[in-house]
Scaffold this motif. Structure first.
Motif, mmCIF file in Angstrom:
data_model
loop_
_atom_site.group_PDB
_atom_site.id
_atom_site.type_symbol
_atom_site.label_atom_id
_atom_site.label_comp_id
_atom_site.label_asym_id
_atom_site.label_seq_id
_atom_site.Cartn_x
_atom_site.Cartn_y
_atom_site.Cartn_z
ATOM 1 N N MET A 1 46.519 50.682 45.938
ATOM 2 C CA MET A 1 46.699 50.344 44.692
ATOM 3 C C MET A 1 45.566 50.382 43.717
ATOM 4 S SD MET A 1 46.464 47.235 42.632
ATOM 5 C CE MET A 1 45.002 47.082 43.617
ATOM 6 N N THR A 2 45.821 51.113 42.594
ATOM 7 C CA THR A 2 44.760 51.229 41.450
ATOM 8 C C THR A 2 45.146 50.712 40.014
ATOM 9 O OG1 THR A 2 45.834 53.323 41.235
ATOM 10 C CG2 THR A 2 43.780 53.111 42.354
ATOM 11 N N VAL A 3 44.397 50.092 39.417
ATOM 12 C CA VAL A 3 44.508 49.731 38.037
ATOM 13 C C VAL A 3 43.712 50.476 36.991
ATOM 14 C CG1 VAL A 3 44.539 48.017 36.304
ATOM 15 C CG2 VAL A 3 44.575 47.218 38.814
ATOM 16 N N GLN A 4 44.375 51.348 36.199
ATOM 17 C CA GLN A 4 43.617 51.906 35.188
ATOM 18 C C GLN A 4 43.678 51.611 33.766
ATOM 19 O OE1 GLN A 4 46.444 55.190 36.185
ATOM 20 N NE2 GLN A 4 44.580 56.588 35.831
ATOM 21 N N THR A 5 42.907 51.808 32.703
ATOM 22 C CA THR A 5 43.181 51.478 31.216
ATOM 23 C C THR A 5 43.349 52.986 30.760
ATOM 24 O OG1 THR A 5 41.250 49.844 31.332
ATOM 25 C CG2 THR A 5 41.933 50.837 29.147
ATOM 26 N N ILE A 6 44.638 52.875 30.236
ATOM 27 C CA ILE A 6 45.301 54.333 29.515
ATOM 28 C C ILE A 6 45.622 54.236 28.096
ATOM 29 C CG2 ILE A 6 46.126 54.762 32.074
ATOM 30 C CD1 ILE A 6 49.112 54.444 30.856
ATOM 31 N N ASP B 1 45.443 41.524 43.342
ATOM 32 C CA ASP B 1 45.733 42.937 44.190
ATOM 33 C C ASP B 1 46.896 43.714 43.488
ATOM 34 O OD1 ASP B 1 43.535 43.191 45.801
ATOM 35 O OD2 ASP B 1 44.626 43.433 47.486
ATOM 36 N N ASP B 2 47.925 43.127 43.319
ATOM 37 C CA ASP B 2 49.127 43.619 42.780
ATOM 38 C C ASP B 2 49.587 43.139 41.380
ATOM 39 O OD1 ASP B 2 49.765 41.386 43.751
ATOM 40 O OD2 ASP B 2 51.036 41.709 45.359
ATOM 41 N N VAL B 3 48.582 42.482 40.805
ATOM 42 C CA VAL B 3 48.943 41.889 39.496
ATOM 43 C C VAL B 3 47.955 42.459 38.485
ATOM 44 C CG1 VAL B 3 49.027 39.405 38.387
ATOM 45 C CG2 VAL B 3 49.399 39.832 40.804
ATOM 46 N N LEU B 4 48.699 42.557 37.114
ATOM 47 C CA LEU B 4 48.029 42.704 35.895
ATOM 48 C C LEU B 4 48.145 41.546 35.295
ATOM 49 C CD1 LEU B 4 49.268 46.325 34.692
ATOM 50 C CD2 LEU B 4 47.083 45.713 35.578
ATOM 51 N N SER B 5 47.002 41.131 34.473
ATOM 52 C CA SER B 5 47.116 39.795 33.746
ATOM 53 C C SER B 5 46.610 40.110 32.516
ATOM 54 C CB SER B 5 46.556 38.749 34.298
ATOM 55 O OG SER B 5 46.376 37.519 33.835
ATOM 56 N N LEU B 6 47.231 39.435 31.410
ATOM 57 C CA LEU B 6 46.726 39.578 29.988
ATOM 58 C C LEU B 6 47.120 38.170 29.525
ATOM 59 C CD1 LEU B 6 48.890 42.399 30.486
ATOM 60 C CD2 LEU B 6 47.754 43.030 28.372
ATOM 61 N N VAL B 7 46.135 38.205 28.249
ATOM 62 C CA VAL B 7 46.197 36.623 27.753
ATOM 63 C C VAL B 7 45.952 36.750 26.156
ATOM 64 C CG1 VAL B 7 43.417 36.310 27.878
ATOM 65 C CG2 VAL B 7 44.855 34.295 27.885
ATOM 66 N N LEU B 8 46.598 35.674 25.549
ATOM 67 C CA LEU B 8 46.544 35.761 24.031
ATOM 68 C C LEU B 8 46.277 34.232 23.684
ATOM 69 C CD1 LEU B 8 47.097 37.040 21.181
ATOM 70 C CD2 LEU B 8 49.328 35.962 21.360
ATOM 71 N N HIS B 9 45.087 34.129 23.088
ATOM 72 C CA HIS B 9 44.515 32.870 22.508
ATOM 73 C C HIS B 9 44.529 32.705 21.055
ATOM 74 C CE1 HIS B 9 42.355 31.919 26.143
ATOM 75 N NE2 HIS B 9 41.850 33.410 26.198
ATOM 76 N N ASP B 10 44.902 31.349 20.594
ATOM 77 C CA ASP B 10 45.069 31.443 19.016
ATOM 78 C C ASP B 10 43.989 31.698 18.299
ATOM 79 O OD1 ASP B 10 44.071 28.678 20.219
ATOM 80 O OD2 ASP B 10 43.658 28.531 18.246
ATOM 81 N N ASP B 11 43.972 32.460 17.146
ATOM 82 C CA ASP B 11 42.691 32.857 16.203
ATOM 83 C C ASP B 11 43.228 32.534 15.029
ATOM 84 O OD1 ASP B 11 44.700 34.881 15.517
ATOM 85 O OD2 ASP B 11 43.389 36.348 16.714
ATOM 86 N N ALA B 12 42.528 33.173 13.907
ATOM 87 C CA ALA B 12 42.797 32.936 12.595
ATOM 88 C C ALA B 12 44.095 33.376 12.066
ATOM 89 C CB ALA B 12 41.626 33.462 11.661
ATOM 90 N N LEU C 1 55.759 44.642 43.010
ATOM 91 C CA LEU C 1 55.802 44.782 44.408
ATOM 92 C C LEU C 1 56.870 45.898 44.806
ATOM 93 C CD1 LEU C 1 56.533 41.017 44.619
ATOM 94 C CD2 LEU C 1 54.606 42.083 45.749
ATOM 95 N N PRO C 2 57.024 46.190 46.232
ATOM 96 C CA PRO C 2 57.978 47.527 46.543
ATOM 97 C C PRO C 2 58.949 46.867 46.044
ATOM 98 C CG PRO C 2 56.378 46.952 48.353
ATOM 99 C CD PRO C 2 56.055 45.958 47.315
ATOM 100 N N ARG C 3 60.207 47.725 45.150
ATOM 101 C CA ARG C 3 61.313 47.527 44.878
ATOM 102 C C ARG C 3 61.457 46.374 43.832
ATOM 103 N NH1 ARG C 3 64.843 50.588 47.595
ATOM 104 N NH2 ARG C 3 66.781 49.204 47.176
#
Ligand SMILES: O=P(O)(O)OC[C@H]1O[C@H](O)[C@H](O)[C@@H](O)[C@@H]1O
Length: 277
Positions: free
Chosen positions: A1-6, A95-106, A125-127
């Motif tokens: 399993m690999t995570v990349q910024t692309i 391991d098998d998760v990407l997580s992104l977050v948004l906070h309130d801002d101006a 996950l597989p399938r």
């Protein structure tokens, strides 16, 4: 399993790949899933004419509608979450998760004067792909929101697609503005289709000659929206090719009619899962 910024067609994105070769790509804009390759095949529709300018709504993948659905409120259509850049949230990833977050801002407070954080966890996950939305009220005042995981499934040819699982569900047909209980065991798509259903507990199944995909969702997402623009609306949508409607079907996990109320410190979670049969 690999995570990349692309860089995905000019958009900063995260990519997760399993040893099996299955992969998922999530743009920082809108935390929008733009690709899910499973068993060598792309399973999500991304319009070849989608606007990828970093702020316009992107036609395809899994847009997140928050804190409003459609034009049911004063905000831009489907809220603002899909138009702004989220942050990668490595801490909440596994391991098998990407997580992104948004906070309130101006910028978000110009649209919507509330303190919040919204987190999207994408589990590969597989399938299977599971997309989980977590909304928190980080302020002291209560507020309400609507939300949707507006999934564009890729289909080979919409005329060969059948959708099962909605028989007996309450339906608002938005094309005809008509409310009734769905009688059909199997839905087929021959013209514009835009309906909000009370979500069936067991989920729905999309079948086509190449195979079937099951779509399930949390009870907290109380509606399932089914949308295909059909030939005429597809031709009118500037960010979709004329025949775009042939290759997609939106099956959306949504919370629309009864907005969620969160008091200060409160938290809510909703998910949708796609799995190959
Ligand atoms: O064009 P968009 O703003 O992305 O909205 C696309 C579609 O989203 C949902 O499926 C709604 O039920 C439709 O009425 C709407 O047309």
């Amino acid at each position: 399993m690999t995570v990349q910024t692309i860089n995905f067609h000019g958009l900063p994105a995260l990519r997760l790949e399993l040893h099996s070769g299955d992969s998922v790509v999530v743009a920082l804009q809108g935390a929008q899933v733009l690709s899910w390759v499973c068993e060598g095949k792309e399973r999500l529709y991304l319009s070849p004419r989608a606007l990828l300018d970093g702020h316009s709504a992107i036609r395809g993948g899994i847009p997140i509608c928050f804190p409003q659905f459609n034009l049911r409120g004063p905000l831009p259509k489907h809220g603002f979450a899909r138009n702004v850049v989220w942050q990668s949230d490595g801490d909440a990833a596994g391991d098998d998760v990407l997580s992104l977050v948004l906070h309130d801002d101006a910028a978000t407070r110009e649209w919507w004067p509330h303190s919040f954080s919204v987190r999207l966890r994408v589990r590969l996950l597989p399938r299977r792909l599971r997309v989980e939305l977590e909304v928190a009220n980080t302020g002291g005042e209560p507020w309400t929101f609507a939300a949707a995981l507006h999934t564009y499934l890729r289909v080979d040819d919409i005329s060969d697609v059948a959708l099962e699982g909605l028989q007996g569900a309450r339906r608002w047909d938005a094309v005809r503005d008509d409310r009734h209980v769905e009688t059909a065991a199997v839905l087929r798509f021959t013209s514009e289709f835009d309906s909000v259903y009370a979500a069936p507990a067991q989920g729905v199944r999309v079948t086509q000659p190449a195979g079937a995909l099951s779509v399930t969702q949390s009870a907290s997402l109380s509606e399932t929206v089914v949308w295909n623009p059909g030939v005429d609306l597809s031709a009118r949508l500037a960010d979709m090719p004329d025949d775009g409607f042939r290759h997609m079907l939106c099956v959306e996990a949504a919370r629309i009619d009864e907005p969620v109320m969160l008091t200060g410190g409160g938290q809510w979670t909703g998910w949708q899962e796609l799995s190959l049969d």
